[in-house]
Design a protein around this motif. Structure first.
Motif, PDB file in Angstrom:
ATOM      1  N   GLY A  90       0.813  -1.199   0.000  1.00  8.95           N
ATOM      2  CA  GLY A  90       0.000   0.000   0.000  1.00  8.95           C
ATOM      3  C   GLY A  90       0.846   1.248   0.000  1.00  8.95           C
ATOM      4  O   GLY A  90       1.991   1.247   0.426  1.00  8.95           O
ATOM      5  N   ALA A  91       0.267   2.299  -0.466  1.00  4.94           N
ATOM      6  CA  ALA A  91       0.970   3.570  -0.563  1.00  4.94           C
ATOM      7  C   ALA A  91       0.628   4.507   0.585  1.00  4.94           C
ATOM      8  O   ALA A  91       1.095   5.633   0.622  1.00  4.94           O
ATOM      9  CB  ALA A  91       0.643   4.234  -1.899  1.00  4.94           C
ATOM     10  N   THR A  92      -0.174   4.052   1.541  1.00  3.26           N
ATOM     11  CA  THR A  92      -0.602   4.920   2.627  1.00  3.26           C
ATOM     12  C   THR A  92       0.576   5.521   3.384  1.00  3.26           C
ATOM     13  O   THR A  92       0.597   6.710   3.676  1.00  3.26           O
ATOM     14  CB  THR A  92      -1.538   4.160   3.589  1.00  3.26           C
ATOM     15  OG1 THR A  92      -2.720   3.828   2.874  1.00  3.26           O
ATOM     16  CG2 THR A  92      -1.901   4.982   4.797  1.00  3.26           C
ATOM     17  N   VAL A  93       1.573   4.711   3.708  1.00  6.51           N
ATOM     18  CA  VAL A  93       2.737   5.211   4.444  1.00  6.51           C
ATOM     19  C   VAL A  93       3.397   6.345   3.673  1.00  6.51           C
ATOM     20  O   VAL A  93       3.801   7.347   4.256  1.00  6.51           O
ATOM     21  CB  VAL A  93       3.739   4.067   4.704  1.00  6.51           C
ATOM     22  CG1 VAL A  93       5.049   4.587   5.255  1.00  6.51           C
ATOM     23  CG2 VAL A  93       3.134   3.050   5.643  1.00  6.51           C
ATOM     24  N   ASP A  94       3.487   6.208   2.372  1.00  9.36           N
ATOM     25  CA  ASP A  94       4.139   7.229   1.562  1.00  9.36           C
ATOM     26  C   ASP A  94       3.260   8.462   1.354  1.00  9.36           C
ATOM     27  O   ASP A  94       3.753   9.575   1.287  1.00  9.36           O
ATOM     28  CB  ASP A  94       4.528   6.646   0.199  1.00  9.36           C
ATOM     29  CG  ASP A  94       5.608   5.597   0.329  1.00  9.36           C
ATOM     30  OD1 ASP A  94       6.741   5.970   0.669  1.00  9.36           O
ATOM     31  OD2 ASP A  94       5.314   4.417   0.116  1.00  9.36           O
ATOM     32  N   LYS A 136      10.570   8.758  -4.231  1.00 10.56           N
ATOM     33  CA  LYS A 136      10.060   7.426  -4.556  1.00 10.56           C
ATOM     34  C   LYS A 136       9.202   6.947  -3.395  1.00 10.56           C
ATOM     35  O   LYS A 136       9.461   7.275  -2.239  1.00 10.56           O
ATOM     36  CB  LYS A 136      11.206   6.437  -4.779  1.00 10.56           C
ATOM     37  CG  LYS A 136      11.868   6.573  -6.101  1.00 10.56           C
ATOM     38  CD  LYS A 136      12.849   5.434  -6.313  1.00 10.56           C
ATOM     39  CE  LYS A 136      13.427   5.513  -7.701  1.00 10.56           C
ATOM     40  NZ  LYS A 136      14.312   4.385  -7.982  1.00 10.56           N
ATOM     41  N   THR A 137       8.218   6.144  -3.711  1.00 12.03           N
ATOM     42  CA  THR A 137       7.322   5.616  -2.675  1.00 12.03           C
ATOM     43  C   THR A 137       7.847   4.273  -2.184  1.00 12.03           C
ATOM     44  O   THR A 137       7.335   3.227  -2.526  1.00 12.03           O
ATOM     45  CB  THR A 137       5.888   5.478  -3.218  1.00 12.03           C
ATOM     46  OG1 THR A 137       5.937   4.666  -4.389  1.00 12.03           O
ATOM     47  CG2 THR A 137       5.269   6.814  -3.536  1.00 12.03           C
ATOM     48  N   ASN A 138       8.853   4.332  -1.333  1.00 11.24           N
ATOM     49  CA  ASN A 138       9.452   3.110  -0.812  1.00 11.24           C
ATOM     50  C   ASN A 138       9.619   3.162   0.708  1.00 11.24           C
ATOM     51  O   ASN A 138      10.465   2.470   1.260  1.00 11.24           O
ATOM     52  CB  ASN A 138      10.792   2.849  -1.494  1.00 11.24           C
ATOM     53  CG  ASN A 138      11.770   3.991  -1.308  1.00 11.24           C
ATOM     54  OD1 ASN A 138      11.516   4.955  -0.609  1.00 11.24           O
ATOM     55  ND2 ASN A 138      12.904   3.884  -1.958  1.00 11.24           N
ATOM     56  N   ASP A 143      10.338   1.560   7.045  1.00  8.89           N
ATOM     57  CA  ASP A 143       9.666   1.553   8.351  1.00  8.89           C
ATOM     58  C   ASP A 143       9.680   0.145   8.952  1.00  8.89           C
ATOM     59  O   ASP A 143       9.903  -0.024  10.148  1.00  8.89           O
ATOM     60  CB  ASP A 143       8.226   2.050   8.233  1.00  8.89           C
ATOM     61  CG  ASP A 143       8.130   3.544   7.972  1.00  8.89           C
ATOM     62  OD1 ASP A 143       9.175   4.235   7.961  1.00  8.89           O
ATOM     63  OD2 ASP A 143       7.003   4.023   7.773  1.00  8.89           O
ATOM     64  N   TRP A 144       9.431  -0.864   8.105  1.00 10.05           N
ATOM     65  CA  TRP A 144       9.444  -2.254   8.589  1.00 10.05           C
ATOM     66  C   TRP A 144      10.828  -2.598   9.153  1.00 10.05           C
ATOM     67  O   TRP A 144      10.937  -3.179  10.231  1.00 10.05           O
ATOM     68  CB  TRP A 144       9.071  -3.225   7.475  1.00 10.05           C
ATOM     69  CG  TRP A 144       9.083  -4.641   7.949  1.00 10.05           C
ATOM     70  CD1 TRP A 144       8.050  -5.324   8.531  1.00 10.05           C
ATOM     71  CD2 TRP A 144      10.195  -5.546   7.935  1.00 10.05           C
ATOM     72  NE1 TRP A 144       8.454  -6.600   8.873  1.00 10.05           N
ATOM     73  CE2 TRP A 144       9.767  -6.755   8.518  1.00 10.05           C
ATOM     74  CE3 TRP A 144      11.502  -5.455   7.485  1.00 10.05           C
ATOM     75  CZ2 TRP A 144      10.599  -7.860   8.656  1.00 10.05           C
ATOM     76  CZ3 TRP A 144      12.338  -6.558   7.623  1.00 10.05           C
ATOM     77  CH2 TRP A 144      11.884  -7.744   8.195  1.00 10.05           C
ATOM     78  N   ALA A 145      11.881  -2.235   8.429  1.00 13.82           N
ATOM     79  CA  ALA A 145      13.243  -2.531   8.875  1.00 13.82           C
ATOM     80  C   ALA A 145      13.548  -1.834  10.199  1.00 13.82           C
ATOM     81  O   ALA A 145      14.175  -2.424  11.085  1.00 13.82           O
ATOM     82  CB  ALA A 145      14.251  -2.128   7.806  1.00 13.82           C
ATOM     83  N   ALA A 146      13.081  -0.599  10.357  1.00 17.18           N
ATOM     84  CA  ALA A 146      13.303   0.124  11.607  1.00 17.18           C
ATOM     85  C   ALA A 146      12.556  -0.526  12.775  1.00 17.18           C
ATOM     86  O   ALA A 146      13.048  -0.533  13.906  1.00 17.18           O
ATOM     87  CB  ALA A 146      12.878   1.582  11.451  1.00 17.18           C
ATOM     88  N   PRO A 156      13.151 -10.872   0.695  1.00 20.77           N
ATOM     89  CA  PRO A 156      12.133  -9.865   0.970  1.00 20.77           C
ATOM     90  C   PRO A 156      11.648  -9.915   2.422  1.00 20.77           C
ATOM     91  O   PRO A 156      11.708 -10.968   3.076  1.00 20.77           O
ATOM     92  CB  PRO A 156      11.010 -10.207  -0.007  1.00 20.77           C
ATOM     93  CG  PRO A 156      11.265 -11.590  -0.456  1.00 20.77           C
ATOM     94  CD  PRO A 156      12.711 -11.873  -0.266  1.00 20.77           C
ATOM     95  N   TRP A 157      11.172  -8.802   2.900  1.00 20.68           N
ATOM     96  CA  TRP A 157      10.741  -8.676   4.296  1.00 20.68           C
ATOM     97  C   TRP A 157       9.716  -9.733   4.696  1.00 20.68           C
ATOM     98  O   TRP A 157       9.770 -10.255   5.801  1.00 20.68           O
ATOM     99  CB  TRP A 157      10.155  -7.273   4.546  1.00 20.68           C
ATOM    100  CG  TRP A 157       8.823  -7.072   3.893  1.00 20.68           C
ATOM    101  CD1 TRP A 157       8.588  -6.617   2.634  1.00 20.68           C
ATOM    102  CD2 TRP A 157       7.545  -7.371   4.457  1.00 20.68           C
ATOM    103  NE1 TRP A 157       7.248  -6.615   2.366  1.00 20.68           N
ATOM    104  CE2 TRP A 157       6.576  -7.063   3.482  1.00 20.68           C
ATOM    105  CE3 TRP A 157       7.112  -7.866   5.679  1.00 20.68           C
ATOM    106  CZ2 TRP A 157       5.216  -7.238   3.689  1.00 20.68           C
ATOM    107  CZ3 TRP A 157       5.752  -8.031   5.887  1.00 20.68           C
ATOM    108  CH2 TRP A 157       4.829  -7.716   4.901  1.00 20.68           C
TER     109      TRP A 157
END
Length: 189
Positions: A90-94, A136-138, A143-146, A156-157
């Protein structure tokens, strides 16, 4: 089911812009999806409940609501289901950071007009602000890595996410139980 209902509601707001071409200037990367078209256009960023009901918190729901784009050229509301990454996170975070702003988005409109009746979704790859700053929308995987600094490994995560791996250990990869997984593997591989 809620997502399907939201898609249907947005389709009602979609308007008659079925055949408009927004590909000029697009630098989007193809995903080879059925009905995909490159698209670059200006749009206001809001959350879906705001667009559908008028319930519009100042912060677009603090990133907890699905984001939509209201295209400047025709007022069409487009759901945003994806960012530039090869996963449907999803693009919500971006997009939440641009709540209430008009930005230029570049990405892929997805949905065969013959079947979707104009209710395409937008897979945003780049967001450009009024001052020309492009991003870029990445953000999602960053955030997941943090949030998961102790998760090592490669790939992949979603192959490494402790929540997902715990769920697979309990219910199998198909979600039907470990015995069903084994049966499927024996029958198909």
């Amino acid at each position: 089911m809620r997502i399907l209902g939201m898609i249907a509601a947005v389709a009602l707001l979609a308007g008659p812009a079925l055949a408009q071409d927004f590909s000029e200037g697009s630098e989007a990367k193809s995903w080879n999806l059925t009905g995909e078209r490159k698209a670059r256009f200006a749009a206001k960023v809001v959350d879906a409940p705001c667009a559908l009901t008028g319930d519009c918190p100042e912060d677009c729901g603090a990133g907890l609501r699905q984001m939509v784009l209201i295209r400047e050229a025709d007022g069409k509301t487009l759901l945003t289901f994806k960012n530039v990454q090869p996963i449907f996170t999803g693009a919500t975070v971006d997009l939440a950071a641009y709540c209430g702003q008009t930005v230029t988005v570049d990405g892929l409109l997805v949905g065969d007009p013959e079947y979707t009746k104009g209710a395409e979704i937008m897979q945003v790859q780049i967001v450009t602000t009024a001052d020309g700053t492009a991003a870029k929308t990445n953000q999602w995987s960053k955030d997941w890595a943090a949030k998961n600094p102790d998760v090592g490994g490669k790939g992949p995560w979603f192959r490494r996410d402790p929540r997902i791996n715990d769920r697979i250990a309990k219910t199998g990869r198909l979600g039907l139980g470990l015995e069903e997984d084994q049966k499927y593997i024996e029958e198909n591989f």
